[in-house]
Design a protein around this motif. Structure first.
Motif, PDB file in Angstrom:
ATOM      1  N   MET B   1      -7.883  -2.444 -25.319  1.00  0.00           N
ATOM      2  CA  MET B   1      -8.497  -1.271 -25.933  1.00  0.00           C
ATOM      3  C   MET B   1      -7.428  -0.226 -26.238  1.00  0.00           C
ATOM      4  O   MET B   1      -6.519  -0.007 -25.444  1.00  0.00           O
ATOM      5  N   GLY B  18     -11.368  -1.639 -30.110  1.00  0.00           N
ATOM      6  CA  GLY B  18     -11.513  -2.757 -29.170  1.00  0.00           C
ATOM      7  C   GLY B  18     -12.901  -2.801 -28.568  1.00  0.00           C
ATOM      8  O   GLY B  18     -13.847  -2.258 -29.141  1.00  0.00           O
ATOM      9  N   ILE B  20     -15.644  -2.033 -25.431  1.00  0.00           N
ATOM     10  CA  ILE B  20     -15.888  -1.177 -24.265  1.00  0.00           C
ATOM     11  C   ILE B  20     -16.752  -2.001 -23.321  1.00  0.00           C
ATOM     12  O   ILE B  20     -17.979  -2.080 -23.490  1.00  0.00           O
ATOM     13  N   SER B  23     -14.357  -4.627 -18.193  1.00  0.00           N
ATOM     14  CA  SER B  23     -12.916  -4.687 -17.923  1.00  0.00           C
ATOM     15  C   SER B  23     -12.158  -3.502 -18.517  1.00  0.00           C
ATOM     16  O   SER B  23     -11.144  -3.072 -17.966  1.00  0.00           O
ATOM     17  N   THR B  24     -12.639  -2.984 -19.647  1.00  0.00           N
ATOM     18  CA  THR B  24     -11.917  -1.896 -20.322  1.00  0.00           C
ATOM     19  C   THR B  24     -12.469  -0.508 -19.986  1.00  0.00           C
ATOM     20  O   THR B  24     -11.791   0.496 -20.228  1.00  0.00           O
ATOM     21  N   SER B  25     -13.676  -0.440 -19.451  1.00  0.00           N
ATOM     22  CA  SER B  25     -14.299   0.866 -19.161  1.00  0.00           C
ATOM     23  C   SER B  25     -13.466   1.767 -18.247  1.00  0.00           C
ATOM     24  O   SER B  25     -13.381   2.977 -18.491  1.00  0.00           O
ATOM     25  N   GLN B  27     -10.300   2.066 -18.060  1.00  0.00           N
ATOM     26  CA  GLN B  27      -9.231   2.668 -18.874  1.00  0.00           C
ATOM     27  C   GLN B  27      -9.798   3.803 -19.734  1.00  0.00           C
ATOM     28  O   GLN B  27      -9.192   4.883 -19.845  1.00  0.00           O
TER      29      GLN B  27
END
Lengths: 146, 108
Positions: B1, B18, B20, B23-25, B27
């Motif tokens: 992301m 990218g 949300i 795994s990316t939340s 960040q």
């Protein structure tokens, strides 16, 4: 991994993944590779991916307490009428009926509770089998030629 | 992301690229905690996938923004991402605008 093809047209794939978030992309890829002959449209792929990943994450978190060494068993299948994915954990399972309505005014700003609610709306069926610690989603097929 | 932060007429604009997801939340949450401007626009034009963790993180960012007396708008939602907001009724909680210019105009 086992892959079966039965005389009644039922195709089945079964495999296990570790209870870890980094396993999710690979598990999703394997399931969609298995479904590739069904020519799912983008909208169905989105709904199916989201629903599968939500129940997989629940199995890893609530069933297996995110212990990498405890596997989640995934069974994907399809026949002429529907496609289905079951996830089975080694713990208590996850009773989808106990999830609070996240659209209720009291819960709308809550952090969790939307995953299962979304799955209920995006899939045709969401079933919980407490005896086998399993949750299954299924979607009716639009194109039944293959 | 990827998160690109900019400012337009005193309003913070975060353009996310990218997915949300779970795994990316973290960040996204961490990056947005650095934004002190309580007037916030989040551009989702390059976001093609959001899961329930992503929705939860956006709710958290909204709550923090409001707790500072600010407001937050989401822009450029794809049809599928928008449908998730509609199913969960989060479209009633968030300000959703077709584009950044409309969102920035809401602060005037």
């Amino acid at each position: 991994m086992t892959k079966e093809s039965q005389s009644n047209g039922l195709q089945k794939l079964q495999f296990e993944v570790a209870s870890a978030l980094d396993e999710i992309p690979n598990a999703t890829k394997r399931v969609f590779d298995f479904f590739k002959d069904l020519n799912l449209d983008e909208s169905d792929r989105f709904d199916l991916r989201l629903s599968f990943e939500e129940i997989l994450i629940n199995a890893m978190k609530h069933g297996n307490a995110m212990k990498r060494e405890v596997p989640v068993r995934i069974t994907a299948s399809y026949d002429l009428t529907e496609l289905r994915i079951q996830v089975q954990d080694k713990g208590k399972g996850f009773d989808v009926a106990k999830v609070k309505d996240p659209t209720n005014e009291d819960n709308i700003e809550a952090y969790s509770g939307r995953g299962v609610y979304l799955v209920k709306h995006l899939m045709d069926r969401l079933e919980y089998d407490p005896n086998n610690h399993a949750v299954a989603i299924s979607k009716n097929r639009k194109n039944k030629k293959s | 992301m990827e998160i690109k932060l900019s400012e337009s007429n005193g309003i913070a604009v975060a353009a996310i690229e990218g997915e949300i997801n779970i795994s990316t939340s973290p960040q996204l949450k961490k990056e947005m905690e650095k934004v002190s401007n309580p007037k916030l626009v989040i551009n989702l034009s390059k976001v093609n996938y959001v899961d329930s963790s992503g929705l939860a993180t956006l709710v958290e960012i909204l709550k923090k923004t409001r707790s500072r007396g600010g407001a937050m708008y989401l822009t450029h939602l794809s049809d599928k991402v928008r449908s998730l907001f509609e199913i969960t009724k989060l479209d009633k909680l968030f300000g959703i605008c077709p584009d950044d210019m409309t969102a920035v105009g809401k602060f005037k």
